[in-house]
Design an enzyme around this catalytic site. Structure first.
Site, mmCIF file in Angstrom:
data_model
loop_
_atom_site.group_PDB
_atom_site.id
_atom_site.type_symbol
_atom_site.label_atom_id
_atom_site.label_comp_id
_atom_site.label_asym_id
_atom_site.label_seq_id
_atom_site.Cartn_x
_atom_site.Cartn_y
_atom_site.Cartn_z
ATOM 1 N N SER A 1 0.827 -1.212 0.000
ATOM 2 C CA SER A 1 0.000 0.000 0.000
ATOM 3 C C SER A 1 0.862 1.264 0.000
ATOM 4 C CB SER A 1 -0.945 0.009 1.199
ATOM 5 O OG SER A 1 -0.216 0.059 2.408
ATOM 6 N N CYS A 2 2.115 1.118 0.354
ATOM 7 C CA CYS A 2 3.045 2.253 0.273
ATOM 8 C C CYS A 2 3.244 2.633 -1.199
ATOM 9 C CB CYS A 2 4.396 1.894 0.885
ATOM 10 S SG CYS A 2 4.376 1.632 2.667
ATOM 11 N N VAL A 3 3.733 3.835 -1.416
ATOM 12 C CA VAL A 3 4.011 4.305 -2.776
ATOM 13 C C VAL A 3 5.469 4.724 -2.857
ATOM 14 C CG1 VAL A 3 3.529 6.119 -4.470
ATOM 15 C CG2 VAL A 3 1.648 5.019 -3.264
ATOM 16 N N GLY B 1 0.908 1.507 -4.099
ATOM 17 C CA GLY B 1 -0.461 1.885 -3.774
ATOM 18 C C GLY B 1 -1.434 0.728 -3.907
#
Length: 156
Positions: free
Chosen positions: A27-29, A94
């Protein structure tokens, strides 16, 4: 030298032998910058969209898109004299949660905040591998500017 960028961290590289990478991006970018003319690259590993959080101390500046991304851009321009007009910018990550009812939608919110910031800075960017239910490992080779993205499904 090979550098691994952890969550809420960033790295600038300017030696031909350098490689910058991030493991298991979900979910991190990650926002990746590469300027072939100036031979400067950078990578930031963003965990949350903004500092509207209880854990927003100054040591976590790069943890958030709204503070970290702007700082990386500023540093590339001022400290490394990078001309952003010639810089390739890639947005990766993401991912959606594997839970059906993901109330927080962190991946989507991270992507939207990153897009908003880059557009507000009038910077052109490419989204290489975003959303979905994938974990991504990315690697930028400074010598060639090659950006590799390896994916693995988050579904179990």
């Amino acid at each position: 030298m090979k550098y691994v960028v952890g969550i809420g961290k960033y790295r600038v590289a300017y030696k031909k032998e350098d490689i910058i990478m991030i493991h298991a991006l979900s979910s991190c970018v990650a926002v990746v910058f590469y300027n072939p003319k100036d031979m400067v690259g950078a990578m930031i590993h963003i965990a949350l969209p903004n500092t509207n959080s209880r854990d927003n101390g100054p040591d976590r500046l790069f943890y958030y898109a709204d503070t970290g991304l702007k700082r990386v851009i500023e540093e590339l321009v001022t400290k490394y004299k990078v001309n952003m007009a010639y810089t390739e910018i890639h947005v990766i990550g993401g991912a959606n949660s594997i839970k059906e009812n993901d109330f927080f939608k962190i991946g989507a919110r991270n992507l939207e905040e990153v897009r908003t910031i880059l557009r507000s800075e009038n910077l052109y960017f490419v989204e290489d591998s975003t959303g979905g239910n994938l974990s991504r490992t990315i690697e930028l080779e400074m010598r060639t500017g090659n950006l590799s993205i390896k994916t693995q499904s988050l579904n179990i």
